[in-house]
Every structure is written in C-alpha cells, then in structure tokens.
Design an enzyme around this catalytic site. Structure first.
Site, PDB file in Angstrom:
ATOM      1  N   LYS A 201       0.845  -1.206   0.000  1.00  0.00           N
ATOM      2  CA  LYS A 201       0.000   0.000   0.000  1.00  0.00           C
ATOM      3  C   LYS A 201       0.876   1.250   0.000  1.00  0.00           C
ATOM      4  O   LYS A 201       2.075   1.182   0.326  1.00  0.00           O
ATOM      5  CB  LYS A 201      -0.898   0.000   1.246  1.00  0.00           C
ATOM      6  CG  LYS A 201      -0.110   0.079   2.550  1.00  0.00           C
ATOM      7  CD  LYS A 201      -0.963  -0.188   3.787  1.00  0.00           C
ATOM      8  CE  LYS A 201      -0.138  -0.115   5.049  1.00  0.00           C
ATOM      9  NZ  LYS A 201      -0.850  -0.650   6.218  1.00  0.00           N
TER      10      LYS A 201
ATOM     11  N   TYR B 277      15.181  30.489   6.903  1.00  0.00           N
ATOM     12  CA  TYR B 277      13.974  31.163   7.384  1.00  0.00           C
ATOM     13  C   TYR B 277      13.975  31.251   8.904  1.00  0.00           C
ATOM     14  O   TYR B 277      14.250  30.264   9.591  1.00  0.00           O
ATOM     15  CB  TYR B 277      12.731  30.391   6.952  1.00  0.00           C
ATOM     16  CG  TYR B 277      12.428  30.475   5.473  1.00  0.00           C
ATOM     17  CD1 TYR B 277      12.192  31.700   4.856  1.00  0.00           C
ATOM     18  CD2 TYR B 277      12.371  29.316   4.706  1.00  0.00           C
ATOM     19  CE1 TYR B 277      11.900  31.766   3.495  1.00  0.00           C
ATOM     20  CE2 TYR B 277      12.068  29.387   3.343  1.00  0.00           C
ATOM     21  CZ  TYR B 277      11.841  30.606   2.758  1.00  0.00           C
ATOM     22  OH  TYR B 277      11.542  30.667   1.422  1.00  0.00           O
TER      23      TYR B 277
END
Ligand SMILES: *Cc1c(COP(=O)(O)O)cnc(C)c1O
Length: 367
Positions: A34, A257
C-alpha cells in the site's frame, strides 16, 4: 537526465528480507505494498515481491490493486480499505480479493452477479477496521452466497510484545474463527500478524503473515526490536541528493527562514537539493547528510526544496557532489531511523512520504 535527488531501491535487499521473513513466519507471506509500497514504488515492488516468493500482495485501496493487476501481477491481491459504494465489479473482473468489514459492504457484494472473493475483517481490539457491533448480524446473513477465502484482523500493539492486549486480540481472533466455524464457514486463509508480530509472536502466524515495514528492511520499533542490522534486515531504500551549492561562511551568520541557526565558527555550508516538498520533515533537527566520509548535520529550518548542512571547515565536498541522506548506516550515514527520531516520527513515515518529484532508481545503493 541527471537528477538532483533520487531514492535508490535495492530489489536484492527486498528479496533477502522476504526470504528471511518467510522462514521466520513458517507461513505464507502477504507483501504489503500500500501507499506506493511505503514509498518504494507500487508496481516495481509488487512485481519484485512476487518474483521473490511472496504468496499474496496486500494494499489499502482498490485502485492500487487494479494497478498491480494491469501491470502483470499474477498472485492473489487483497485490498482492505474498500468502503461501501466501491467498484466491486471491477474487483471481481480483475480477480482482486476484498475485505468485508461492514454489513453495507456485504450488501453491495450480495447484489453482484459476479462477486469478488472476500476476506472477513474482524475487530479484535484495535477498534479501527473490522466487524465489531455488526458481527452477530453478519453471522446471521446468507454467507453461503459469497466466496469467503480468508479471515483477518490487525494488532494495535504488536511492537510492544509484553502488552496483554496482544494475547487478548489473539484469543478474540480465535473466538471469531470458532463462531464462523460453528456455522459451517471455515475460511482457508487466516492472517493476523504484521511485521512486529511476525518477528516475535509465532503463535499469531496462522497460515499467512502480512509484512510491510520489515520487508522494506526497517525495524517495526527501534526500542523493542533493535535496528535493521540486529534483525538481519536490509534497508531497501537509500536516499541521495546533490549539493546544490557549497559556500564558505564566517561566524555569526543567520541561516535560513527565521534565522533559527547562527553560524558559530568559520565553516563550509552545503545546500542540499531536497526539502519538505520531497518528504524531508520540516521539523527535522539532529539528522543530516553523509558526504566525504563524514556526517554533516542540518542547520536552520528545512525549506520546501532545500535544506542547509554544516559540512565543517575542512570538508572536501564541493558544489554538485552527491550526498547520502539516509541509507543502511554501515558507512556511517544516517538511517531512516535517525531521521525518524530527529522528526518525532517513525521510519514508516520517513520512507512513505518521500514525494513524487523524487525518482525511484531500481539499482544497488552507492557510496
Ligand atoms: C499496513 C498494514 C500491515 C503492515 O504493517 P507493518 O507493520 O508495516 O508490517 C499489515 N496489515 C494491515 C491491515 C495493514 O494496514
């Protein structure tokens, strides 16, 4: 084309893990593929798992199962997150087994001319998927009209083998099997174990186990099981990226940042061409990269497409060099487990979230 980043997927490592897990389980193995095979590539891993001796493939979504079938997978495939209203006709047409975990799904399937094979999912204590309150009603339905090939459930705490909940769930699973049997229904395939249970809880193997994380060479839990090496598992994914830029810097410079890091020495910084858009967790602190025989830690915040590492003043790394973000750890590089701890997460999330911009290269790892 030269890439700026790549996930190298070693299919020999996958094969080695599958044969180890099969011998540990002493049962058939359902390879869980999956979520794009936990980020390793659905089709390539599905086909490779089949070739390496997996007996079944397991996915969450029906569309994942159909993609596997249309790309040539021949072994049985089970899809277990198939809600009411799903295209059960397509499941039958593509020879895909589906999980039944509600009366609503049972009714959808009973309406069909050609019905898919089903595995009954029972809730034995995780309180997520599977029959719980509707179980008595289910037992009273016209079950002879559907082809029941399996019964299964899922452990909530298999990675904590000492927890009583494991024994309780096993007992509950056996009771559910007996209740079905009393009505003349004996599903041939019984499966309960995930990776953690496969590695440690032999009583729960029945005749098939469902392995995900361990098949990708990663530990289900670093604390209780130890790392890949301890488990003789081989990490299948190695993540690499290019140094976009190497620059010399002075002390006292704010990096990235928010200026969350200020250089504390003259050093060389490397800009790595991967960021949170590629699955590098934005909160990661304490992991980094491996280049020129050394680890270089992340400094400052991870941005969308890039992050910065402190290479150290003497590093010989230069702009354009390849670096290892994580690998099997044997050369000194960080592992997926290191990235998980650095991000308050688990190795499952680290590999599964490597984004679609990162090409998967099916080849041995390189250093
Ligand atoms: C994801 C999943 C697994 C695999 O779990 P691992 O811990 O990765 O081995 C097994 N069974 C079900 C139902 C799952 O959803």
């Amino acid at each position: 084309m030269e890439h700026r980043a790549e996930a190298r997927i070693d299919l020999n490592a996958l094969a080695s893990n599958i044969s180890l897990l099969k011998s540990k389980a002493g049962a058939d193995l359902l390879a869980v593929v999956k979520a794009d095979a936990y980020g390793h590539g659905l089709i390539e891993i599905g086909l490779a798992a089949e070739k390496s001796g997996a007996n079944y493939l397991g996915v969450a979504l029906l569309e994942e199962a159909i993609a596997l079938r249309t790309h040539g997978v021949r072994i049985p495939i089970l899809a277990w997150l198939v809600p009411p209203g799903s295209d059960f006709n397509s499941a039958a047409k593509h020879d895909i087994d589906v999980a039944v975990s509600s009366i609503a799904v049972l009714e959808d399937i009973l309406k069909l001319q050609i019905k898919p094979r089903v595995h009954i999912e029972v809730d034995t204590g995780m309180t997520r998927g599977g029959f719980l309150d509707e179980w008595p009603e289910f037992l009273g339905r016209e079950l002879s009209k559907i082809e029941i090939v399996g019964i299964f459930s899922h452990f909530a705490r298999a990675d904590e083998p000492g927890e009583k909940q494991n024994a309780d769930q096993l007992l509950n699973f056996k009771e559910k099997i007996d209740e079905l049997s009393a009505r003349g229904i004996n599903p041939p395939i019984k499966h309960l174990s995930n990776s953690a249970a496969t590695l440690i809880n032999h009583a729960s193997a029945f005749n098939m186990v469902r392995t995900g994380i361990s098949m990708y060479g990663l530990t289900p839990d670093l604390n209780t099981f130890g790392d890949s090496k301890k488990l003789s598992l081989k990490p299948v994914m190695q993540l690499r990226a290019k140094l976009h830029l190497v620059k010399k810097v002075q002390t006292g410079l704010p990096v990235g940042y928010g200026a969350t890091f200020i250089t504390n020495r003259e050093t060389k910084l490397g800009v790595v061409a991967m960021g949170y858009a590629d699955g590098i967790p934005r909160i990661a602190q304490g992991a980094g990269i491996f280049v020129d025989g050394q680890r270089a830690p992340i400094v400052g915040r991870v941005s969308m497409d890039q992050f910065v590492v402190d290479l150290g003043p003497d590093s010989k790394a230069t702009s354009g060099d390849w670096v290892v973000i994580f690998g099997d750890g044997t050369h000194g590089e960080y592992t997926a487990d290191d990235w998980a701890s650095a991000s308050l997460s688990i190795n499952y999330e680290i590999v599964t979230r490597i984004g679609p911009r990162v090409p998967r290269i099916y080849a041995p790892h390189v250093y």
